[in-house]
Design a protein around this motif. Sequence first.
Motif, PDB file in Angstrom:
ATOM      1  N   ASP A   9       3.808  -1.388   3.699  1.00 14.78           N
ATOM      2  CA  ASP A   9       3.660   0.043   3.442  1.00 14.78           C
ATOM      3  C   ASP A   9       4.883   0.515   2.659  1.00 14.78           C
ATOM      4  O   ASP A   9       5.993   0.587   3.192  1.00 14.78           O
ATOM      5  CB  ASP A   9       3.541   0.804   4.764  1.00 14.78           C
ATOM      6  CG  ASP A   9       3.268   2.289   4.564  1.00 14.78           C
ATOM      7  OD1 ASP A   9       3.446   2.789   3.433  1.00 14.78           O
ATOM      8  OD2 ASP A   9       2.879   2.958   5.546  1.00 14.78           O
ATOM      9  N   SER A  37       0.853  -1.194   0.000  1.00 14.48           N
ATOM     10  CA  SER A  37       0.000   0.000   0.000  1.00 14.48           C
ATOM     11  C   SER A  37       0.880   1.232   0.000  1.00 14.48           C
ATOM     12  O   SER A  37       1.965   1.251   0.593  1.00 14.48           O
ATOM     13  CB  SER A  37      -0.936   0.019   1.216  1.00 14.48           C
ATOM     14  OG  SER A  37      -0.206   0.093   2.420  1.00 14.48           O
ATOM     15  N   THR A  86       5.160   3.496   1.065  1.00 13.41           N
ATOM     16  CA  THR A  86       5.105   4.943   0.844  1.00 13.41           C
ATOM     17  C   THR A  86       6.496   5.567   0.840  1.00 13.41           C
ATOM     18  O   THR A  86       6.796   6.452   0.023  1.00 13.41           O
ATOM     19  CB  THR A  86       4.238   5.614   1.921  1.00 13.41           C
ATOM     20  OG1 THR A  86       2.990   4.939   2.012  1.00 13.41           O
ATOM     21  CG2 THR A  86       3.995   7.075   1.576  1.00 13.41           C
ATOM     22  N   LYS A  90       0.359   5.333   0.685  1.00  6.65           N
ATOM     23  CA  LYS A  90      -0.604   6.285   1.225  1.00  6.65           C
ATOM     24  C   LYS A  90      -0.743   7.524   0.335  1.00  6.65           C
ATOM     25  O   LYS A  90       0.238   8.054  -0.186  1.00  6.65           O
ATOM     26  CB  LYS A  90      -0.190   6.708   2.631  1.00  6.65           C
ATOM     27  CG  LYS A  90      -0.206   5.552   3.640  1.00  6.65           C
ATOM     28  CD  LYS A  90       0.323   5.996   4.995  1.00  6.65           C
ATOM     29  CE  LYS A  90       0.343   4.832   5.980  1.00  6.65           C
ATOM     30  NZ  LYS A  90       0.948   5.224   7.282  1.00  6.65           N
TER      31      LYS A  90
END
Length: 394
Positions: A270, A229, A272, A231
């Motif tokens: 994550d 993912s 990002t 953000k």
Amino acid sequence: MGVIQEEAKLPLLWDAKTGENILWKAPLPFGNGSPDHNQGSPIVAKDRVFVTSCVWAANADRKATQPEHHVTCYRLADGKQLWDRIVKPGPWVISDLRGGYAAPTPASDGKRVYAAFGSSILHALTLDGKPVWSQVIPDHAAFDVAMAVSPIVFGDTVIQLTDRKSSKATIQAFDAATGKQRWQRKREKTSFGHATPVLAQVKGRPQLLVSATNALQGVDPNNGEVIWSCKWGRVIWPVSSPVMTKGLVYCMGGRGGHPGLIIDPGGTGDVTATHLKTKLGPSPSGLGSPVAYGDLVFRMSQPGVLLCVRITNGEELFKERLPQGIDPAISPVVTADGLIFIASAGKTLVVRAVEKFELLGESDLGDNSHASAAVSEGKLILKGKKYLWCVGKE
């Protein structure tokens, strides 16, 4: 969403009045009723065209009743209607009719056609129109405005994403032959979304690219698990699907002028801080999804602007205001020979997929709708409010 179609030599111009490059025109199954929004686009499978539509009875109380739900099949060669199946509606009687009942586009695996409707139901039919199975999508009260995400065929399953309010967001897969649920996974860190995921290959493995409220995601289509993912940096309302080219994923956030991302989808968790290549500034919203050709991405936005971005560095190459009447809700298609068709049964533009805006053709069938085009066997299929059109070289 628009993807590269292995089609070439489509006409650059057509004319409904003279019949130039109009191969056929077939009425949609509205009878004496009136159509719903019917944004769902046509698809082609096994030399047949499939469309979904919803039809309101005359003088219907639209906030207390439901329209008829239709799945209709036409022969690609000449537009002959082969069958029109009225299927049962789901349990949701929609009070906010902005989204309507027929926003999702159907899908097919060449054996069956799968059609989702905003009344919160998914139907499977044979290519000859015989009902096979139906699945009600529960918790419809948690949807925002409409159920708009289209079903996705993956192997022998049909995947339905239902991002929605509260803790009711899910992604689930049904057995394509029987409709039995294969798996379901809750999506607790998201809220409503109307963007259909995109199936892509990343490092030799399949991923669903999903635009969600808090992050752009890669999801495993075998079980619904989030692989990575990235953000957004804020909560968004997704309406536009991602696109992947040159090993990178591009996606704009959603309605209301949200940010965009270009990321490397090869990470886990994550990503990002590690795989984000470019964060794009807020852009006007557009319901249509982008297309890519080489390292160029093309996207429509309000109030009818075509944006071209180089995916490798996020450079904006042009932002062209298009002629009045071009619908920013439609998703363009791009052909293998590098032509972009911003195509609908209303006004259509054909532009070259290059770094500088180059207009090649402009046509108008006068049958405006929000449905995007399908392309097959040198034919462009356009669904209007009244008719289904087939455009091709005569």
